[in-house]
Design a protein around this motif. Structure first.
Motif, PDB file in Angstrom:
ATOM      1  N   GLU A   7       0.823  -1.207   0.000  1.00  0.00           N
ATOM      2  CA  GLU A   7       0.000   0.000   0.000  1.00  0.00           C
ATOM      3  C   GLU A   7       0.863   1.266   0.000  1.00  0.00           C
ATOM      4  OE1 GLU A   7      -3.012  -0.070   3.065  1.00  0.00           O
ATOM      5  OE2 GLU A   7      -3.513  -2.150   2.608  1.00  0.00           O
ATOM      6  N   LEU A   8       1.940   1.249   0.770  1.00  0.00           N
ATOM      7  CA  LEU A   8       2.823   2.406   0.823  1.00  0.00           C
ATOM      8  C   LEU A   8       3.518   2.647  -0.519  1.00  0.00           C
ATOM      9  CD1 LEU A   8       4.354   1.812   4.356  1.00  0.00           C
ATOM     10  CD2 LEU A   8       3.028   3.821   3.670  1.00  0.00           C
ATOM     11  N   THR A   9       4.014   1.585  -1.127  1.00  0.00           N
ATOM     12  CA  THR A   9       4.686   1.767  -2.423  1.00  0.00           C
ATOM     13  C   THR A   9       3.683   2.172  -3.497  1.00  0.00           C
ATOM     14  OG1 THR A   9       4.602  -0.618  -2.862  1.00  0.00           O
ATOM     15  CG2 THR A   9       6.653   0.263  -1.934  1.00  0.00           C
ATOM     16  N   ASN A  10       2.460   1.640  -3.431  1.00  0.00           N
ATOM     17  CA  ASN A  10       1.435   2.055  -4.397  1.00  0.00           C
ATOM     18  C   ASN A  10       1.067   3.528  -4.236  1.00  0.00           C
ATOM     19  OD1 ASN A  10       1.238  -0.425  -5.674  1.00  0.00           O
ATOM     20  ND2 ASN A  10      -0.394  -1.145  -4.329  1.00  0.00           N
ATOM     21  N   LYS A  11       1.079   3.999  -3.017  1.00  0.00           N
ATOM     22  CA  LYS A  11       0.735   5.409  -2.764  1.00  0.00           C
ATOM     23  C   LYS A  11       1.879   6.346  -3.155  1.00  0.00           C
ATOM     24  CE  LYS A  11      -0.523   8.665   0.897  1.00  0.00           C
ATOM     25  NZ  LYS A  11      -1.617   9.354   0.283  1.00  0.00           N
ATOM     26  N   TYR A  12       3.098   6.022  -2.743  1.00  0.00           N
ATOM     27  CA  TYR A  12       4.210   6.954  -2.905  1.00  0.00           C
ATOM     28  C   TYR A  12       5.072   6.713  -4.156  1.00  0.00           C
ATOM     29  CZ  TYR A  12       2.966   8.708   1.662  1.00  0.00           C
ATOM     30  OH  TYR A  12       2.275   9.277   2.700  1.00  0.00           O
ATOM     31  N   ASP A  13       4.933   5.553  -4.776  1.00  0.00           N
ATOM     32  CA  ASP A  13       5.657   5.266  -6.019  1.00  0.00           C
ATOM     33  C   ASP A  13       4.797   4.348  -6.884  1.00  0.00           C
ATOM     34  OD1 ASP A  13       7.691   5.200  -7.927  1.00  0.00           O
ATOM     35  OD2 ASP A  13       8.742   3.555  -6.943  1.00  0.00           O
ATOM     36  N   PRO A  14       3.637   4.841  -7.324  1.00  0.00           N
ATOM     37  CA  PRO A  14       2.669   3.985  -8.009  1.00  0.00           C
ATOM     38  C   PRO A  14       3.196   3.356  -9.307  1.00  0.00           C
ATOM     39  CG  PRO A  14       2.005   6.288  -8.157  1.00  0.00           C
ATOM     40  CD  PRO A  14       3.171   6.219  -7.209  1.00  0.00           C
ATOM     41  N   LYS A  15       4.094   4.017  -9.982  1.00  0.00           N
ATOM     42  CA  LYS A  15       4.634   3.472 -11.233  1.00  0.00           C
ATOM     43  C   LYS A  15       5.908   2.661 -11.019  1.00  0.00           C
ATOM     44  CE  LYS A  15       2.786   7.309 -13.923  1.00  0.00           C
ATOM     45  NZ  LYS A  15       3.129   8.494 -14.722  1.00  0.00           N
ATOM     46  N   GLY A  16       6.400   2.611  -9.791  1.00  0.00           N
ATOM     47  CA  GLY A  16       7.625   1.872  -9.504  1.00  0.00           C
ATOM     48  C   GLY A  16       8.874   2.537 -10.063  1.00  0.00           C
ATOM     49  N   GLU A  17       8.769   3.821 -10.366  1.00  0.00           N
ATOM     50  CA  GLU A  17       9.892   4.556 -10.962  1.00  0.00           C
ATOM     51  C   GLU A  17      11.119   4.617 -10.060  1.00  0.00           C
ATOM     52  OE1 GLU A  17       8.741   8.440 -12.923  1.00  0.00           O
ATOM     53  OE2 GLU A  17       6.914   7.998 -11.764  1.00  0.00           O
ATOM     54  N   TYR A  18      10.900   4.707  -8.768  1.00  0.00           N
ATOM     55  CA  TYR A  18      11.993   4.942  -7.834  1.00  0.00           C
ATOM     56  C   TYR A  18      12.421   3.681  -7.091  1.00  0.00           C
ATOM     57  CZ  TYR A  18      10.736   9.621  -9.075  1.00  0.00           C
ATOM     58  OH  TYR A  18      10.456  10.754  -9.799  1.00  0.00           O
ATOM     59  N   LYS A  19      11.842   2.563  -7.445  1.00  0.00           N
ATOM     60  CA  LYS A  19      12.158   1.317  -6.762  1.00  0.00           C
ATOM     61  C   LYS A  19      13.659   1.023  -6.737  1.00  0.00           C
ATOM     62  CE  LYS A  19      10.853  -3.488  -6.331  1.00  0.00           C
ATOM     63  NZ  LYS A  19       9.914  -4.541  -6.711  1.00  0.00           N
ATOM     64  N   PRO A  20      14.371   1.172  -7.850  1.00  0.00           N
ATOM     65  CA  PRO A  20      15.818   0.913  -7.786  1.00  0.00           C
ATOM     66  C   PRO A  20      16.540   1.829  -6.790  1.00  0.00           C
ATOM     67  CG  PRO A  20      15.098   1.053 -10.073  1.00  0.00           C
ATOM     68  CD  PRO A  20      13.938   1.473  -9.216  1.00  0.00           C
ATOM     69  N   VAL A  21      16.055   3.063  -6.657  1.00  0.00           N
ATOM     70  CA  VAL A  21      16.685   4.022  -5.746  1.00  0.00           C
ATOM     71  C   VAL A  21      16.467   3.604  -4.292  1.00  0.00           C
ATOM     72  CG1 VAL A  21      16.683   6.430  -4.954  1.00  0.00           C
ATOM     73  CG2 VAL A  21      16.421   5.920  -7.388  1.00  0.00           C
ATOM     74  N   TYR A  22      15.212   3.376  -3.920  1.00  0.00           N
ATOM     75  CA  TYR A  22      14.972   3.071  -2.511  1.00  0.00           C
ATOM     76  C   TYR A  22      15.351   1.644  -2.151  1.00  0.00           C
ATOM     77  CZ  TYR A  22      10.149   1.691  -3.965  1.00  0.00           C
ATOM     78  OH  TYR A  22       9.050   1.140  -4.580  1.00  0.00           O
ATOM     79  N   GLU A  23      15.307   0.725  -3.093  1.00  0.00           N
ATOM     80  CA  GLU A  23      15.752  -0.642  -2.791  1.00  0.00           C
ATOM     81  C   GLU A  23      17.256  -0.665  -2.509  1.00  0.00           C
ATOM     82  OE1 GLU A  23      14.081  -3.381  -2.193  1.00  0.00           O
ATOM     83  OE2 GLU A  23      12.096  -2.720  -2.817  1.00  0.00           O
ATOM     84  N   ALA A  24      18.029   0.085  -3.298  1.00  0.00           N
ATOM     85  CA  ALA A  24      19.479   0.167  -3.051  1.00  0.00           C
ATOM     86  C   ALA A  24      19.740   0.823  -1.695  1.00  0.00           C
ATOM     87  CB  ALA A  24      20.164   0.947  -4.168  1.00  0.00           C
ATOM     88  N   PHE A  25      19.004   1.878  -1.400  1.00  0.00           N
ATOM     89  CA  PHE A  25      19.160   2.555  -0.110  1.00  0.00           C
ATOM     90  C   PHE A  25      18.838   1.602   1.041  1.00  0.00           C
ATOM     91  CE2 PHE A  25      16.971   4.648   3.425  1.00  0.00           C
ATOM     92  CZ  PHE A  25      18.017   5.394   3.929  1.00  0.00           C
ATOM     93  N   LEU A  26      17.729   0.868   0.916  1.00  0.00           N
ATOM     94  CA  LEU A  26      17.330  -0.044   1.991  1.00  0.00           C
ATOM     95  C   LEU A  26      18.329  -1.179   2.186  1.00  0.00           C
ATOM     96  CD1 LEU A  26      13.492  -0.190   1.308  1.00  0.00           C
ATOM     97  CD2 LEU A  26      14.677   1.023   3.164  1.00  0.00           C
ATOM     98  N   ALA A  27      19.059  -1.500   1.126  1.00  0.00           N
ATOM     99  CA  ALA A  27      20.104  -2.536   1.211  1.00  0.00           C
ATOM    100  C   ALA A  27      21.393  -1.975   1.823  1.00  0.00           C
ATOM    101  CB  ALA A  27      20.384  -3.112  -0.169  1.00  0.00           C
ATOM    102  N   GLY A  28      21.380  -0.688   2.140  1.00  0.00           N
ATOM    103  CA  GLY A  28      22.532  -0.090   2.817  1.00  0.00           C
ATOM    104  C   GLY A  28      23.494   0.613   1.885  1.00  0.00           C
ATOM    105  N   LYS A  29      23.080   0.856   0.654  1.00  0.00           N
ATOM    106  CA  LYS A  29      23.962   1.513  -0.306  1.00  0.00           C
ATOM    107  C   LYS A  29      23.515   2.950  -0.506  1.00  0.00           C
ATOM    108  CE  LYS A  29      24.379  -2.898  -2.534  1.00  0.00           C
ATOM    109  NZ  LYS A  29      23.503  -3.756  -3.292  1.00  0.00           N
ATOM    110  N   ASP A  30      24.343   3.883  -0.033  1.00  0.00           N
ATOM    111  CA  ASP A  30      24.052   5.294  -0.218  1.00  0.00           C
ATOM    112  C   ASP A  30      24.666   5.753  -1.528  1.00  0.00           C
ATOM    113  OD1 ASP A  30      22.694   5.567   2.171  1.00  0.00           O
ATOM    114  OD2 ASP A  30      24.470   6.175   3.281  1.00  0.00           O
ATOM    115  N   PRO A  31      23.931   6.549  -2.309  1.00  0.00           N
ATOM    116  CA  PRO A  31      24.517   7.085  -3.541  1.00  0.00           C
ATOM    117  C   PRO A  31      25.656   8.037  -3.234  1.00  0.00           C
ATOM    118  CG  PRO A  31      22.329   8.003  -3.174  1.00  0.00           C
ATOM    119  CD  PRO A  31      22.587   7.008  -2.086  1.00  0.00           C
TER     120      PRO A  31
END
Length: 139
Positions: free
Chosen positions: A114-138
């Motif tokens: 529900e959160l991802t559907n609300k804040y990233d409905p098209k999945g555009e930013y998934k690579p960004v936040y998934e990398a961040f959640l894995a501990g990788k800062d840009p």
């Protein structure tokens, strides 16, 4: 002779004050680029360990419940943080965000969807936040 020494001291003091003012201005600009740290003392461990504390924050983010001041602050920055890998977060906020969001992903899958559907409905930013959640800062 005395006036030359006084002028030199005055010039050094003035230069020192100007440098201090520049440093304060730079530090102020750095802080402008960060989210408020007003709620950094929030006990994230306690929240993720107690579903009764966690779910109201999630419902606040989903516009399905009342928001505490902390919840309002969090909600105001969720989308930006997802899109920028928490670029404006303090180090403490980054650690807390990773802890909470990874907990939601692992233990509250329906809310995560529900959160991802609300804040990233098209999945555009998934690579960004998934990398961040894995501990990788840009960089």
């Amino acid at each position: 002779m005395r006036s030359a020494i006084l002028l030199t001291i005055l010039a050094l003091v003035t230069m020192s004050l100007a440098e201090d003012a520049e440093k304060k201005e730079e530090k102020g600009k750095e802080n402008e680029d960060k989210y408020t740290d007003r709620f950094d003392s929030l006990n994230v461990d306690e929240i993720v360990a107690n579903r009764r504390l966690l779910v109201p924050y999630i419902k606040c983010a989903l516009d399905r419940g009342r928001c505490t001041p902390e919840g309002k602050e969090m909600k105001a920055h969720i989308q930006d943080a997802m899109q920028t890998a928490c670029k404006k977060c303090t180090d403490k906020q980054k650690a807390g965000a990773r802890q909470v969001v990874n907990h939601i992903k692992d233990n509250e899958k329906i809310y995560w969807d529900e959160l991802t559907n609300k804040y990233d409905p098209k999945g555009e930013y998934k690579p960004v936040y998934e990398a961040f959640l894995a501990g990788k800062d840009p960089q």
